[in-house]
Design a protein around this motif. Sequence first.
Motif: not given
Length: 275
Positions: A191, A89, A170-172, A194-195, A198
Amino acid sequence: MAFSVNTNAGAFAALQNLNKTTNELGTVQNRINTGLKVASAKDDAATFAIAQTLRGDVAGLNAVKSSLDRSQSTIDVAIAAGEAVSDLLIELKEKAVAAKDAGLDTASRNSLNNDFGQLRDQITSIVSNAEFNGTNVVESGGDAIVAITNDTGSNTITVGAQDLSLGGDNVTITSSQGIATAAAASTAVANIESSISNVNTSLSELGSGASRLDLQRTFVNQLSDALEVGIGNLVDADLASESANLQALQVRQQLGLQALSIANQAPSTVLGLFR
């Protein structure tokens, strides 16, 4: 005492003592051979029953150890997968932020988008392969980890599953998301951020669960060792003492044989009365 060739009281007494010594010698030899002073119920019924109960507890704790070991291995795989997803990520964020530059030429944007797609798909590969003993904690609809913690199996530790699949809780980012345009890249950055947050939370949950399993495994080891020592205190023979007893009984046995031999000669003295 009357002389008699029919009844030899001295021989009877000597034989009784010799039999007693032989029985005691057999008991000591058995203790030395087995290392146990209580090897069966006939040695000491009450102590044997207590020891058997404790042995049952130890056997149950061995099953607990196996359950905790499997759970620890499963959560280790899940944590490794979560950390790999977190690293990916971060790399995806780098690509997406670079793609937000409106001044990029087409070739550069396409290159970034292709790299983004490869990294994105790698998340799916990692999550789908993060399995141990048939349990995958990080896939969509993954299994929680449940480990037994006591010798009867009535208590357990549960570590919940963490969905790290694309488009999950969790992984958007989705399996088709790209950064082909500056606008798409801007959406992807949001995204991804936020991922990352999370996934870090999920890793924290998994890490806490791993710590709890590790603490329980340490406690179970200590408890099992304590029970083993307790069983030993109840049934183990003192081999130093038994060795000394063995030598003493062997001497007593030899003396008993000599005493029996002397007692068996006593009736022959009756013949002296008829000479």
